[in-house]
Design a protein around this motif. Structure first.
Motif, PDB file in Angstrom:
ATOM      1  N   GLU A  29      -5.647  -1.520 -12.548  1.00 22.01           N
ATOM      2  CA  GLU A  29      -4.332  -0.943 -12.847  1.00 22.01           C
ATOM      3  C   GLU A  29      -4.385  -0.216 -14.192  1.00 22.01           C
ATOM      4  O   GLU A  29      -5.038  -0.688 -15.122  1.00 22.01           O
ATOM      5  CB  GLU A  29      -3.251  -2.039 -12.968  1.00 22.01           C
ATOM      6  N   ASP A  69      -2.066 -13.152   8.023  1.00 22.54           N
ATOM      7  CA  ASP A  69      -2.377 -12.065   8.949  1.00 22.54           C
ATOM      8  C   ASP A  69      -2.954 -12.639  10.215  1.00 22.54           C
ATOM      9  O   ASP A  69      -3.399 -13.786  10.220  1.00 22.54           O
ATOM     10  CB  ASP A  69      -3.479 -11.200   8.304  1.00 22.54           C
ATOM     11  N   GLU A 101      -1.332 -10.247  -3.128  1.00 20.05           N
ATOM     12  CA  GLU A 101      -1.925  -9.063  -3.766  1.00 20.05           C
ATOM     13  C   GLU A 101      -1.801  -9.279  -5.272  1.00 20.05           C
ATOM     14  O   GLU A 101      -1.134 -10.216  -5.719  1.00 20.05           O
ATOM     15  CB  GLU A 101      -1.192  -7.801  -3.308  1.00 20.05           C
ATOM     16  N   ARG A 143      -2.856 -13.877   2.849  1.00 21.05           N
ATOM     17  CA  ARG A 143      -1.839 -13.286   3.727  1.00 21.05           C
ATOM     18  C   ARG A 143      -1.942 -13.950   5.086  1.00 21.05           C
ATOM     19  O   ARG A 143      -3.049 -14.079   5.629  1.00 21.05           O
ATOM     20  CB  ARG A 143      -2.057 -11.768   3.893  1.00 21.05           C
ATOM     21  N   GLN A 171     -10.035  -9.627  -3.368  1.00 19.01           N
ATOM     22  CA  GLN A 171      -9.863  -8.224  -3.753  1.00 19.01           C
ATOM     23  C   GLN A 171     -10.487  -7.985  -5.122  1.00 19.01           C
ATOM     24  O   GLN A 171     -10.540  -8.894  -5.942  1.00 19.01           O
ATOM     25  CB  GLN A 171      -8.369  -7.874  -3.892  1.00 19.01           C
ATOM     26  N   ARG A 197       1.444   3.290   3.398  1.00 21.02           N
ATOM     27  CA  ARG A 197       1.042   2.011   2.809  1.00 21.02           C
ATOM     28  C   ARG A 197       2.167   0.983   2.886  1.00 21.02           C
ATOM     29  O   ARG A 197       3.335   1.316   2.943  1.00 21.02           O
ATOM     30  CB  ARG A 197       0.498   2.177   1.396  1.00 21.02           C
ATOM     31  N   THR A 206      -1.022  -6.750  -7.872  1.00 18.29           N
ATOM     32  CA  THR A 206      -0.272  -5.839  -8.751  1.00 18.29           C
ATOM     33  C   THR A 206       0.986  -6.477  -9.346  1.00 18.29           C
ATOM     34  O   THR A 206       1.227  -6.365 -10.555  1.00 18.29           O
ATOM     35  CB  THR A 206       0.087  -4.552  -7.981  1.00 18.29           C
ATOM     36  N   GLY A 208     -10.743  -4.735  -0.538  1.00 15.44           N
ATOM     37  CA  GLY A 208     -11.109  -6.036   0.029  1.00 15.44           C
ATOM     38  C   GLY A 208     -12.618  -6.240  -0.069  1.00 15.44           C
ATOM     39  O   GLY A 208     -13.396  -5.408   0.404  1.00 15.44           O
ATOM     40  N   PHE A 267      -8.672 -11.498   7.090  1.00 19.41           N
ATOM     41  CA  PHE A 267      -8.664 -12.944   6.864  1.00 19.41           C
ATOM     42  C   PHE A 267      -7.324 -13.382   6.294  1.00 19.41           C
ATOM     43  O   PHE A 267      -6.521 -12.555   5.879  1.00 19.41           O
ATOM     44  CB  PHE A 267      -9.779 -13.322   5.880  1.00 19.41           C
ATOM     45  N   TYR A 271       6.615  -0.966  -3.561  1.00 17.61           N
ATOM     46  CA  TYR A 271       6.732  -0.497  -4.950  1.00 17.61           C
ATOM     47  C   TYR A 271       6.201   0.904  -5.187  1.00 17.61           C
ATOM     48  O   TYR A 271       6.376   1.460  -6.257  1.00 17.61           O
ATOM     49  CB  TYR A 271       6.081  -1.482  -5.927  1.00 17.61           C
ATOM     50  N   TYR A 272       5.565   1.513  -4.177  1.00 21.85           N
ATOM     51  CA  TYR A 272       4.933   2.806  -4.442  1.00 21.85           C
ATOM     52  C   TYR A 272       5.943   3.916  -4.702  1.00 21.85           C
ATOM     53  O   TYR A 272       6.977   4.024  -4.044  1.00 21.85           O
ATOM     54  CB  TYR A 272       4.005   3.204  -3.295  1.00 21.85           C
TER      55      TYR A 272
HETATM   56  P1  HAM Z   1      -3.372  -3.298   0.168  1.00 22.52           P
HETATM   57  O1  HAM Z   1      -3.657  -2.010   0.889  1.00 22.52           O
HETATM   58  O2  HAM Z   1      -2.333  -4.173   0.748  1.00 22.52           O
HETATM   59  O3  HAM Z   1      -3.024  -2.909  -1.327  1.00 22.52           O
HETATM   60  O4  HAM Z   1      -4.717  -4.115   0.063  1.00 22.52           O
HETATM   61  C1  HAM Z   1      -5.864  -3.532  -0.525  1.00 22.52           C
HETATM   62  C2  HAM Z   1      -7.113  -3.886   0.244  1.00 22.52           C
HETATM   63  O5  HAM Z   1      -7.195  -5.293   0.446  1.00 22.52           O
HETATM   64  C3  HAM Z   1      -7.163  -3.303   1.665  1.00 22.52           C
HETATM   65  O6  HAM Z   1      -7.628  -1.980   1.666  1.00 22.52           O
HETATM   66  C4  HAM Z   1      -8.156  -4.245   2.336  1.00 22.52           C
HETATM   67  O7  HAM Z   1      -9.481  -3.837   2.030  1.00 22.52           O
HETATM   68  C5  HAM Z   1      -7.898  -5.570   1.645  1.00 22.52           C
HETATM   69  N1  HAM Z   1      -7.101  -6.471   2.506  1.00 22.52           N
HETATM   70  C6  HAM Z   1      -5.762  -6.504   2.664  1.00 22.52           C
HETATM   71  N2  HAM Z   1      -5.406  -7.476   3.525  1.00 22.52           N
HETATM   72  C7  HAM Z   1      -6.545  -8.067   3.931  1.00 22.52           C
HETATM   73  C8  HAM Z   1      -6.870  -9.169   4.814  1.00 22.52           C
HETATM   74  N3  HAM Z   1      -5.923  -9.857   5.457  1.00 22.52           N
HETATM   75  N4  HAM Z   1      -8.169  -9.515   4.975  1.00 22.52           N
HETATM   76  C9  HAM Z   1      -9.149  -8.843   4.314  1.00 22.52           C
HETATM   77  N5  HAM Z   1      -8.916  -7.818   3.468  1.00 22.52           N
HETATM   78  C10 HAM Z   1      -7.644  -7.427   3.274  1.00 22.52           C
HETATM   79  C11 HAM Z   1      -2.743  -3.829  -2.300  1.00 22.52           C
HETATM   80  O8  HAM Z   1      -2.973  -5.004  -2.210  1.00 22.52           O
HETATM   81  C12 HAM Z   1      -2.183  -3.207  -3.570  1.00 22.52           C
HETATM   82  N6  HAM Z   1      -1.880  -4.283  -4.502  1.00 22.52           N
HETATM   83  C13 HAM Z   1      -3.163  -2.214  -4.141  1.00 22.52           C
HETATM   84  C14 HAM Z   1      -2.680  -1.602  -5.431  1.00 22.52           C
HETATM   85  C15 HAM Z   1      -3.067  -1.958  -6.678  1.00 22.52           C
HETATM   86  N7  HAM Z   1      -1.765  -0.651  -5.540  1.00 22.52           N
HETATM   87  C16 HAM Z   1      -1.586  -0.392  -6.815  1.00 22.52           C
HETATM   88  N8  HAM Z   1      -2.348  -1.189  -7.518  1.00 22.52           N
END
Ligand code: HAM
Length: 422
Positions: free
Chosen positions: A131, A115, A82, A113, A127, A258, A84, A307, A122, A262-263
């Motif tokens: 911020e 996953d 991610e 990831r 993304q 979520r 952040t 995403g 994926f 860190y939230y």
């Molecule tokens: P997150 O909810 O882990 O938040 O990921 C944000 C978006 O990334 C998800 O809503 C989804 O659309 C996409 N995503 C996550 N994992 C996958 C995956 N394996 N394959 C495809 N799409 C994926 C964050 O990442 C935080 N950093 C958001 C944030 C920014 N919070 C504060 N600032």
């Protein structure tokens, strides 16, 4: 000889899909710019500690999903799961604390990831991320929500709404988590194995568990919104007032937690008409303790990420239109020899005049070259016959209408420009 496939959970983004990617990138860049966000690109890998501390041990992302490796210097590095944590690391390292506050940053790029791959999930995904760092005003929370809203609206998403919750702060969250854990202990026999483990490690995650029978476990469970300290409650109420005033529909969802540690205070998701039912297209929230966890001073922040693969899947499923990418308007066909040389010169002249031109390779019959021109969706073909070239002329064929005209070579660019404007 063995043949190779792209690694599981990754995909090739083929030419026919690129118009979606370019469009999303353009809309994100334009709308973020209009909101006063500047682009930042951080490295795709960081010291593993940045995510261990930032995202938090005990989260699925850190415990199960990181691509971590040692480089040849023996350093532990991790492909970013991610953005952040890396953006806040850059804020601290690059001295952004002394810039005018807050600092508003957006990014786009791949994240990784480990996953379980499935539709829309994926191992390498992309993304866009935004911020606002350096201010605790709930108006900043609203601003990031509003940016996400505007980006998705501009892309053509309809029926948007927010899911909203607060996760409290270090003052009020621990007491709530303890209460929740006590409640969950009384229901432990109703839980599956994974959730039983989580009661000890990370009871909050049980709130968004997908295990069967979870409704029974959560019946009557304490809700964080009833346990916020005065500061968190005031922050949350102020944000809700902004959302009301700005007519942004939201649903209070006390089960929204979520998956990142860190939230603090606000957490939210943007929901949209997806493929079929409503689903989350984006998630984010406030992280006022993250800078300190990464070794810096107290610097509040708030943001979101979405995403891109998932967004594009919805855009395609709902038939949202995206502009075509630039294509050559003219196909230059020839009969080899001197006509091929002349063709090359003409291509250069047309390109110089801003007209896209595609040169015909090899030595082929004119029929095959015109088929090629059709396949490439060129509006015109310039055909260079030997006699014509000797007379400093060329045939311009309108590919759609099938009409042809002999034009002096020196007038080709202006002739085609005029035709294209017609
Ligand atoms: P997150 O909810 O882990 O938040 O990921 C944000 C978006 O990334 C998800 O809503 C989804 O659309 C996409 N995503 C996550 N994992 C996958 C995956 N394996 N394959 C495809 N799409 C994926 C964050 O990442 C935080 N950093 C958001 C944030 C920014 N919070 C504060 N600032």
């Amino acid at each position: 000889m063995e043949s190779y496939c792209a690694p599981r959970g990754t995909q090739d983004i083929l030419p026919q899909d690129q118009s979606y990617w370019v469009h999303v990138e353009r809309v994100v860049t334009e709308v973020s710019g209009r909101f006063g966000f500047s682009r930042i690109d951080t490295p795709i890998f960081e010291a593993t500690e940045v995510f261990l501390r930032g995202v938090g041990e005990g989260t699925d992302v850190v415990d199960k999903e990181m691509y971590t490796f040692s480089d040849r210097g023996g350093n532990s590095l991790t492909l970013r799961p991610e953005f952040t944590a890396g953006v806040v690391r850059a804020y601290l390292e690059c001295g952004m604390k002394v810039w005018p506050q807050p600092v508003k940053l957006f990014s786009m790029g791949p994240a990784f990831r480990f996953d379980r791959p499935q539709a829309g999930r994926f191992r390498q995904f992309h993304q866009f991320n935004a911020e606002i760092i350096g201010i605790q005003d709930p108006a900043a929370d609203y601003e990031t929500m509003s940016l996400a809203w505007e980006i998705f609206s501009s892309l053509g998403f309809r029926n948007l709404s927010f899911q909203l919750n607060s996760t409290g702060c270090p003052k009020c969250k621990p007491a709530y988590v303890q209460k929740l854990a006590s409640h969950l202990q009384t229901k432990i026999s109703l839980m599956g194995g994974t959730d039983q483990e989580r009661v000890e490690r990370n009871p909050l995650r049980i709130l968004d568990s997908k295990e069967e029978g979870i409704e029974k476990v959560l019946e009557g469970c304490p809700v964080i919104l009833d346990h916020l300290c005065d500061e968190c409650e005031a922050h949350f109420n102020a944000l809700r007032r902004f959302l009301h005033r700005m007519n942004k529909p939201y649903i209070l969802n006390p089960l929204l937690v979520r998956g990142l540690d860190y939230y603090t205070k606000t957490v939210y998701e943007v929901w949209a008409e997806g493929i079929g039912a409503q689903s989350a297209v984006c998630g984010g929230g406030r992280y006022d303790g993250l800078a300190e966890v990464l070794g810096g001073p107290h610097v509040p922040g708030v943001g979101f990420a979405a995403g891109i693969e998932r967004a594009i899947m919805v855009m395609k499923a709902q038939g949202m239109e995206v502009p075509d990418l630039p294509r050559p308007a003219v196909y230059v066909a020839h009969f080899g020899g001197e006509t091929k040389m002349k063709g090359m010169e003409i291509c250069a002249v047309l390109r110089e005049a801003g007209i896209g031109a595609q040169f015909s390779f090899g030595e082929r019959g004119i029929k095959s070259q015109l088929r090629d021109a059709h396949r490439s969706s060129c509006a015109f073909a310039v055909i260079l016959g030997e006699e014509e070239v000797a007379e400093k002329k060329a045939t311009v064929r309108n590919m759609k209408e099938g009409t042809q005209k002999s034009v002096p070579i020196e007038n080709l660019a202006s002739h085609i420009q005029k035709e294209l404007r017609r």
